[in-house]
Scaffold this motif. Structure first.
Motif, PDB file in Angstrom:
ATOM      1  N   ALA A 155      -9.050  13.762 -19.081  1.00  0.00           N
ATOM      2  CA  ALA A 155     -10.492  14.014 -19.181  1.00  0.00           C
ATOM      3  C   ALA A 155     -11.155  14.127 -17.811  1.00  0.00           C
ATOM      4  O   ALA A 155     -12.054  14.939 -17.621  1.00  0.00           O
ATOM      5  CB  ALA A 155     -11.158  12.917 -19.999  1.00  0.00           C
ATOM      6  N   THR A 156     -10.696  13.309 -16.877  1.00  0.00           N
ATOM      7  CA  THR A 156     -11.329  13.282 -15.550  1.00  0.00           C
ATOM      8  C   THR A 156     -10.538  14.042 -14.493  1.00  0.00           C
ATOM      9  O   THR A 156     -10.930  14.046 -13.334  1.00  0.00           O
ATOM     10  CB  THR A 156     -11.516  11.825 -15.075  1.00  0.00           C
ATOM     11  OG1 THR A 156     -10.241  11.190 -14.970  1.00  0.00           O
ATOM     12  CG2 THR A 156     -12.411  11.058 -16.025  1.00  0.00           C
ATOM     13  N   ASN A 157      -9.431  14.637 -14.893  1.00  0.00           N
ATOM     14  CA  ASN A 157      -8.554  15.350 -13.964  1.00  0.00           C
ATOM     15  C   ASN A 157      -8.078  14.436 -12.831  1.00  0.00           C
ATOM     16  O   ASN A 157      -8.047  14.812 -11.667  1.00  0.00           O
ATOM     17  CB  ASN A 157      -9.249  16.597 -13.408  1.00  0.00           C
ATOM     18  CG  ASN A 157      -8.255  17.605 -12.880  1.00  0.00           C
ATOM     19  OD1 ASN A 157      -7.086  17.579 -13.245  1.00  0.00           O
ATOM     20  ND2 ASN A 157      -8.713  18.489 -12.018  1.00  0.00           N
ATOM     21  N   SER A 158      -7.712  13.203 -13.197  1.00  0.00           N
ATOM     22  CA  SER A 158      -7.270  12.193 -12.239  1.00  0.00           C
ATOM     23  C   SER A 158      -5.746  12.127 -12.214  1.00  0.00           C
ATOM     24  O   SER A 158      -5.111  11.709 -13.187  1.00  0.00           O
ATOM     25  CB  SER A 158      -7.845  10.830 -12.633  1.00  0.00           C
ATOM     26  OG  SER A 158      -7.270   9.804 -11.869  1.00  0.00           O
ATOM     27  N   THR A 159      -5.179  12.514 -11.093  1.00  0.00           N
ATOM     28  CA  THR A 159      -3.723  12.496 -10.937  1.00  0.00           C
ATOM     29  C   THR A 159      -3.166  11.082 -11.028  1.00  0.00           C
ATOM     30  O   THR A 159      -2.115  10.861 -11.623  1.00  0.00           O
ATOM     31  CB  THR A 159      -3.324  13.130  -9.591  1.00  0.00           C
ATOM     32  OG1 THR A 159      -3.894  14.424  -9.508  1.00  0.00           O
ATOM     33  CG2 THR A 159      -1.829  13.218  -9.431  1.00  0.00           C
ATOM     34  N   SER A 160      -3.885  10.121 -10.449  1.00  0.00           N
ATOM     35  CA  SER A 160      -3.387   8.743 -10.474  1.00  0.00           C
ATOM     36  C   SER A 160      -3.317   8.214 -11.898  1.00  0.00           C
ATOM     37  O   SER A 160      -2.336   7.568 -12.277  1.00  0.00           O
ATOM     38  CB  SER A 160      -4.259   7.840  -9.605  1.00  0.00           C
ATOM     39  OG  SER A 160      -5.579   7.786 -10.097  1.00  0.00           O
ATOM     40  N   ALA A 177       3.719   6.487  -7.812  1.00  0.00           N
ATOM     41  CA  ALA A 177       2.881   7.638  -7.471  1.00  0.00           C
ATOM     42  C   ALA A 177       1.443   7.403  -7.910  1.00  0.00           C
ATOM     43  O   ALA A 177       0.500   7.706  -7.162  1.00  0.00           O
ATOM     44  CB  ALA A 177       3.433   8.906  -8.109  1.00  0.00           C
ATOM     45  N   GLY A 178       1.250   6.860  -9.104  1.00  0.00           N
ATOM     46  CA  GLY A 178      -0.101   6.570  -9.572  1.00  0.00           C
ATOM     47  C   GLY A 178      -0.816   5.577  -8.681  1.00  0.00           C
ATOM     48  O   GLY A 178      -1.990   5.752  -8.344  1.00  0.00           O
ATOM     49  N   ILE A 179      -0.116   4.530  -8.272  1.00  0.00           N
ATOM     50  CA  ILE A 179      -0.717   3.515  -7.397  1.00  0.00           C
ATOM     51  C   ILE A 179      -1.010   4.097  -6.012  1.00  0.00           C
ATOM     52  O   ILE A 179      -2.086   3.875  -5.444  1.00  0.00           O
ATOM     53  CB  ILE A 179       0.209   2.285  -7.308  1.00  0.00           C
ATOM     54  CG1 ILE A 179       0.211   1.566  -8.653  1.00  0.00           C
ATOM     55  CG2 ILE A 179      -0.236   1.342  -6.197  1.00  0.00           C
ATOM     56  CD1 ILE A 179       1.282   0.496  -8.803  1.00  0.00           C
ATOM     57  N   VAL A 180      -0.080   4.849  -5.459  1.00  0.00           N
ATOM     58  CA  VAL A 180      -0.267   5.437  -4.129  1.00  0.00           C
ATOM     59  C   VAL A 180      -1.434   6.426  -4.131  1.00  0.00           C
ATOM     60  O   VAL A 180      -2.292   6.393  -3.247  1.00  0.00           O
ATOM     61  CB  VAL A 180       1.039   6.129  -3.642  1.00  0.00           C
ATOM     62  CG1 VAL A 180       0.781   7.024  -2.445  1.00  0.00           C
ATOM     63  CG2 VAL A 180       2.084   5.081  -3.309  1.00  0.00           C
ATOM     64  N   VAL A 181      -1.501   7.286  -5.123  1.00  0.00           N
ATOM     65  CA  VAL A 181      -2.596   8.263  -5.179  1.00  0.00           C
ATOM     66  C   VAL A 181      -3.938   7.558  -5.327  1.00  0.00           C
ATOM     67  O   VAL A 181      -4.913   7.906  -4.681  1.00  0.00           O
ATOM     68  CB  VAL A 181      -2.366   9.268  -6.342  1.00  0.00           C
ATOM     69  CG1 VAL A 181      -3.614  10.092  -6.605  1.00  0.00           C
ATOM     70  CG2 VAL A 181      -1.201  10.164  -6.039  1.00  0.00           C
ATOM     71  N   LYS A 182      -3.983   6.527  -6.163  1.00  0.00           N
ATOM     72  CA  LYS A 182      -5.257   5.850  -6.415  1.00  0.00           C
ATOM     73  C   LYS A 182      -5.721   5.003  -5.226  1.00  0.00           C
ATOM     74  O   LYS A 182      -6.891   5.053  -4.851  1.00  0.00           O
ATOM     75  CB  LYS A 182      -5.153   4.964  -7.650  1.00  0.00           C
ATOM     76  CG  LYS A 182      -6.466   4.301  -8.002  1.00  0.00           C
ATOM     77  CD  LYS A 182      -6.469   3.815  -9.411  1.00  0.00           C
ATOM     78  CE  LYS A 182      -7.863   3.360  -9.781  1.00  0.00           C
ATOM     79  NZ  LYS A 182      -8.379   4.113 -10.884  1.00  0.00           N
ATOM     80  N   TYR A 183      -4.821   4.238  -4.638  1.00  0.00           N
ATOM     81  CA  TYR A 183      -5.243   3.261  -3.639  1.00  0.00           C
ATOM     82  C   TYR A 183      -4.978   3.654  -2.204  1.00  0.00           C
ATOM     83  O   TYR A 183      -5.603   3.123  -1.309  1.00  0.00           O
ATOM     84  CB  TYR A 183      -4.596   1.903  -3.928  1.00  0.00           C
ATOM     85  CG  TYR A 183      -5.052   1.333  -5.235  1.00  0.00           C
ATOM     86  CD1 TYR A 183      -6.368   0.891  -5.392  1.00  0.00           C
ATOM     87  CD2 TYR A 183      -4.218   1.266  -6.325  1.00  0.00           C
ATOM     88  CE1 TYR A 183      -6.811   0.386  -6.595  1.00  0.00           C
ATOM     89  CE2 TYR A 183      -4.652   0.751  -7.542  1.00  0.00           C
ATOM     90  CZ  TYR A 183      -5.949   0.319  -7.668  1.00  0.00           C
ATOM     91  OH  TYR A 183      -6.400  -0.171  -8.861  1.00  0.00           O
ATOM     92  N   VAL A 184      -4.066   4.584  -1.958  1.00  0.00           N
ATOM     93  CA  VAL A 184      -3.751   4.969  -0.585  1.00  0.00           C
ATOM     94  C   VAL A 184      -4.398   6.299  -0.236  1.00  0.00           C
ATOM     95  O   VAL A 184      -5.097   6.410   0.776  1.00  0.00           O
ATOM     96  CB  VAL A 184      -2.227   5.025  -0.359  1.00  0.00           C
ATOM     97  CG1 VAL A 184      -1.909   5.505   1.040  1.00  0.00           C
ATOM     98  CG2 VAL A 184      -1.592   3.661  -0.604  1.00  0.00           C
ATOM     99  N   LEU A 185      -4.196   7.295  -1.066  1.00  0.00           N
ATOM    100  CA  LEU A 185      -4.697   8.631  -0.739  1.00  0.00           C
ATOM    101  C   LEU A 185      -6.182   8.800  -1.002  1.00  0.00           C
ATOM    102  O   LEU A 185      -6.843   9.564  -0.309  1.00  0.00           O
ATOM    103  CB  LEU A 185      -3.902   9.679  -1.519  1.00  0.00           C
ATOM    104  CG  LEU A 185      -2.399   9.737  -1.212  1.00  0.00           C
ATOM    105  CD1 LEU A 185      -1.722  10.806  -2.052  1.00  0.00           C
ATOM    106  CD2 LEU A 185      -2.159   9.976   0.271  1.00  0.00           C
ATOM    107  N   GLN A 186      -6.732   8.083  -1.988  1.00  0.00           N
ATOM    108  CA  GLN A 186      -8.160   8.202  -2.257  1.00  0.00           C
ATOM    109  C   GLN A 186      -8.978   7.172  -1.494  1.00  0.00           C
ATOM    110  O   GLN A 186     -10.181   7.159  -1.600  1.00  0.00           O
ATOM    111  CB  GLN A 186      -8.422   8.080  -3.760  1.00  0.00           C
ATOM    112  CG  GLN A 186      -7.885   9.268  -4.528  1.00  0.00           C
ATOM    113  CD  GLN A 186      -8.159   9.156  -6.011  1.00  0.00           C
ATOM    114  OE1 GLN A 186      -8.671   8.159  -6.499  1.00  0.00           O
ATOM    115  NE2 GLN A 186      -7.813  10.206  -6.734  1.00  0.00           N
ATOM    116  N   GLY A 187      -8.265   6.319  -0.747  1.00  0.00           N
ATOM    117  CA  GLY A 187      -8.893   5.366   0.155  1.00  0.00           C
ATOM    118  C   GLY A 187      -9.839   4.476  -0.489  1.00  0.00           C
ATOM    119  O   GLY A 187     -10.642   3.797  -0.211  1.00  0.00           O
TER     120      GLY A 187
END
Length: 107
Positions: free
Chosen positions: A34-39, A97-107
């Motif tokens: 729904a939100t187009n959230s990769t994480s 990957a979900g954790i890295v995208v959410k907490y590392v890449l999106q800062g």
């Protein structure tokens, strides 16, 4: 070919793991769509697969707490060891990957 007669063994643990993975994974997966959230997509896929893997090879909580190998593991398990190893690898990659995208890449 899978031996579905093994489903009768540890049915409660199988259902518990499947429900656990679906309850945590499906809402996260639908939120990701729904939100187009990769994480959220990655984490949702990982949790659904945790449920599937737990259904195919359930972990008995008493044995896990005592760190014992259940001697019936091969009797309880549905699918080959390669399937379970592959699922475990995909689960690990999806959750990380979900954790890295959410907490590392999106800062």
């Amino acid at each position: 070919m899978m031996d579905w007669s093994r489903l009768r063994i540890s049915t409660g643990a199988r259902i518990l793991w499947l429900v656990f993975g679906l309850v945590l994974g499906l809402p996260t997966l639908s939120n990701g769509l729904a939100t187009n959230s990769t994480s959220d997509l990655c984490f949702g896929i990982g949790m659904v697969l945790v449920g599937v893997r737990g259904f195919l090879r359930p972990v008995m909580f008493g044995k896990a707490v005592r760190m014992e190998m259940d001697p019936r593991t091969s009797q309880v398990s549905i699918g080959s060891p390669m399937l379970h190893g592959g699922l475990s690898l995909v689960i690990f990659v999806a959750l990380v990957a979900g954790i890295v995208v959410k907490y590392v890449l999106q800062g």
